[in-house]
Design an enzyme around this catalytic site. Structure first.
Site, short mmCIF file in Angstrom:
data_model
loop_
_atom_site.label_atom_id
_atom_site.label_comp_id
_atom_site.label_asym_id
_atom_site.label_seq_id
_atom_site.Cartn_x
_atom_site.Cartn_y
_atom_site.Cartn_z
N GLU A 69 41.45 52.25 28.04
CA GLU A 69 40.52 52.26 29.17
C GLU A 69 39.33 51.40 28.75
OE1 GLU A 69 37.89 55.05 32.15
OE2 GLU A 69 38.03 55.58 30.06
N HIS A 112 42.42 56.99 38.84
CA HIS A 112 41.80 58.24 39.29
C HIS A 112 40.28 58.19 39.28
CE1 HIS A 112 41.78 58.30 34.97
NE2 HIS A 112 40.86 59.25 35.01
N ASP A 113 39.70 57.05 38.92
CA ASP A 113 38.25 56.92 38.89
C ASP A 113 37.71 55.95 39.94
OD1 ASP A 113 37.97 58.62 36.66
OD2 ASP A 113 38.29 56.96 35.26
N ASP A 134 41.17 57.15 26.28
CA ASP A 134 40.10 57.40 27.22
C ASP A 134 38.75 56.94 26.66
OD1 ASP A 134 39.20 58.95 29.68
OD2 ASP A 134 38.05 60.00 28.16
N ASP A 141 47.47 60.98 27.69
CA ASP A 141 46.09 60.56 27.77
C ASP A 141 45.37 61.14 26.55
OD1 ASP A 141 43.52 59.83 28.79
OD2 ASP A 141 44.31 60.04 30.82
C1 GLC Z 1 37.42 58.34 31.59
C2 GLC Z 1 38.30 59.01 32.60
C3 GLC Z 1 37.44 59.75 33.58
C4 GLC Z 1 36.65 60.79 32.82
C5 GLC Z 1 35.88 60.16 31.67
C6 GLC Z 1 35.41 61.19 30.72
O1 GLC Z 1 36.61 57.38 32.16
O2 GLC Z 1 39.12 58.07 33.21
O3 GLC Z 1 38.19 60.34 34.59
O4 GLC Z 1 35.76 61.42 33.69
O5 GLC Z 1 36.66 59.27 30.91
O6 GLC Z 1 36.47 61.67 29.94
#
Ligand code: GLC
Ligand code: CA
Length: 568
Positions: A291, A351-352, A231, A129
């Protein structure tokens, strides 16, 4: 019901690119010119919650290493490990204080070396990641940046004077609540953080930042990593003039005014940067997974790059934002993904967001529905990314008291927004205490359903969600039509049953998904697609009784899946 926490903006995109064929992407590895990642099944695992090897209640790299057999047997080809770098854990690893190390709570670089070696033996690739938009304030770059206005790293972050004493530089709101600007009395300026105060944004307009971050990717490529999940990639650039964003009606779950993130989300410079990052990836035959929160197909299309020269695998979140069992809505989203010209990337959870088991489940047929969803996203044309525990029918376990909440979003938004702890609970390995995840009390509690929904129990039950995933993934790996075949939508006006054909040369696989609570009767005529036979051979079904195979009279039990081979 929460879908994702990011406030989606509606940036109008007028440019439309013509993309070359998907086959042009990446380095070819088979006769059909597909790259490895186009045939791979990806699996996201949250290292804190996967397997705890040292009994401290927190998962670790050795834990992951010990579960490679399980992953291989399941049919996983690549694991995406959520951040395991040193971090103060303000956002559970998404606040990185050193990109080139492993947090001691997860192990060491030596453990990573072992994991990489063992993963290779299992023919499982590792995707790291890459949290490239921001660091932790504990990162040495930020510590220096904050130390004085003239420090070497000052311009590595985004520092500005306030509009007036006590007034931040503009009206931008943080995704974690409140102003996106934090005043630092030491140097008398504000720094910008799209996420938590503990996640200052890097200044990607500074070439030194770019170089340092590209070097981070090289560091991991050298250690055997096959790619990165990027990310929050939408947020890399901000308007240098810091224009105020337009305010929209109403408030969000964190109590802030709704806002169109016109000047700090999806700026055109993101694409210039992605092209450069991709060049580095190409030097290492690596894949970039994005993402990428998009609100229409044009935005998604742009992430592939106008010459397939940006992200090979931008995730399609519009697909998983269909939060109901709606064949018409899924049909539309699949058609959208197909029409970008890129290789689609399907996810139904991460995970979000609330686990798919809860988002799609009706409370009565959740296991059938979990299989139904798998029957869909694992048979579409493209690359699927699973989320750990989805294969078990793991459910959300949201906190019920504010004092139990760990996620900063849940703390800021309680009680409207309970945060993301619920979807991050420990993997359920067996029915012993703590679901076999750890000998200690885990950092988050397991839901009561772990007694029935766990790896050991489900391996004993031929009808379990896990067994369905195993059979389905085995099929997917061996059937050229599922790996490479075209997607052809069938019976497009049926409101209850989603059906499609995957066609590859002379071979065809029919996928029929009854998304309703009643038995459905469907008829198929696929002669126009070159399949004259009126009979199909079942490959995998959850329908009881199993459909006869007569294509003019297919009967499907509620929420059932029917996957069959059709011949010419
Ligand atoms: C992305 C991640 C999330 C995190 C955010 C800030 O959206 O998936 O879990 O809180 O970035 O890094
Ligand atoms: Ca940024």
């Amino acid at each position: 019901m929460r879908q994702n926490f990011r406030v989606l903006t509606l940036l109008a995109v007028s440019v439309c690119f013509a993309l070359p064929r998907a086959q042009a992407q990446g380095r070819a590895v088979d006769a059909e010119s597909h790259a490895w990642w186009q045939h791979a099944v990806f699996y996201e695992l949250y290292p804190r919650s996967f397997a705890d090897s040292n009994g401290d209640g927190i998962g670790d790299l050795k834990g992951i290493d010990s579960k490679l057999d399980y992953l291989k047997d399941l049919g996983v080809d690549a694991i995406w490990i959520s951040p395991c770098y040193p971090s103060p854990q303000v956002d559970f690893g998404y606040d990185v204080s050193d990109y080139e190390n492993i947090d001691p709570m997860y192990g060491s670089l030596k453990d990573f070396r072992h994991l990489a070696k063992d993963a290779k033996k299992h023919d499982i690739r590792i995707i790291m990641d890459f949290v490239l938009n921001h660091t932790s304030p504990q990162h040495k770059w930020f510590l220096d940046s904050a130390s004085s206005r003239t420090s070497r790293h000052r311009d590595w972050y985004i520092w500005r004077d306030g509009k007036a004493p006590g007034v931040p530089p503009n009206n931008w709101i943080s995704g974690f609540g409140g102003s996106a600007w934090q005043f630092d009395p030491k140097t008398g300026q504000y720094y910008y953080h799209f996420f938590a105060v503990g996640q200052p944004d890097l200044n990607w307009r500074n070439p030194a930042v770019e170089k340092a971050m590209f070097d981070v990717t090289r560091f991991w490529y050298k250690r055997g990593v096959s790619g990165f999940r990027l990310d929050a990639v939408d947020l890399l650039f901000e308007d240098p003039n810091l224009h105020d964003n337009p305010i929209l009606d109403g408030k969000n779950d964190l109590g802030d005014p709704n806002m169109e993130n016109k000047y700090n989300d999806k700026l055109p410079e993101v694409h210039t940067e992605l092209k450069k990052l991709r060049k580095v990836a190409d030097e290492h035959n690596a894949v970039l997974v994005g993402e990428t929160y998009t609100s229409n197909r044009e935005e998604l299309k742009e992430y592939y790059g106008d010459h397939n020269d940006e992200i090979q695998m931008p995730m399609d979140f519009m697909f998983c934002e269909v939060n109901k069992l709606s064949p018409p809505d899924f049909r539309t989203q699949i058609a959208n993904a197909e029409s970008t010209g890129g290789w689609p990337v399907y996810v139904i959870g991460n995970h979000d967001m609330t686990r798919s088991y809860n988002r799609y489940g009706d409370g009565q047929h959740n296991d059938q529905i979990a299989k139904l969803m798998a029957g869909m996203y694992l048979t579409l044309r493209g690359t699927p990314i699973m989320y750990y525990g989805e294969e078990l029918g793991m459910e959300n376990n949201d906190p019920t008291r504010k004092e139990d909440v760990k996620d900063p979003i849940g703390i800021a938004g309680w009680p409207n927004e309970k945060g993301r702890d619920g979807e991050r609970t420990p993997m359920q390995w067996n029915d012993s205490p703590n679901a076999g995840f750890s000998t200690a009390t885990p950092w988050l509690p397991v839901p009561a359903s772990y007694k029935t929904h766990n790896v050991a129990t489900e391996l004993q039950d031929p009808d379990s969600v896990l067994q369905f995933y195993r059979h389905l993934l085995a099929l997917r790996h061996h059937e050229p039509a599922l790996l490479e075949g075209d997607y052809i939508a069938l019976n497009q006006d049926n409101p209850n049953v989603l059906s499609y054909l995957r066609r590859y040369k002379n071979e065809g696989i029919l996928v029929v998904l009854n998304m309703s609570a009643t038995t459905q009767h469907v008829t198929f005529d696929i002669s126009a697609q070159g399949f004259a036979s009126v009979k199909a051979t079942a490959l995998l079904t959850t329908s009881v009784p199993a459909p006869s195979g007569q294509l003019d009279q297919v009967a499907l039990a509620p929420f059932s899946v029917y996957i069959a081979r059709v011949s010419q």
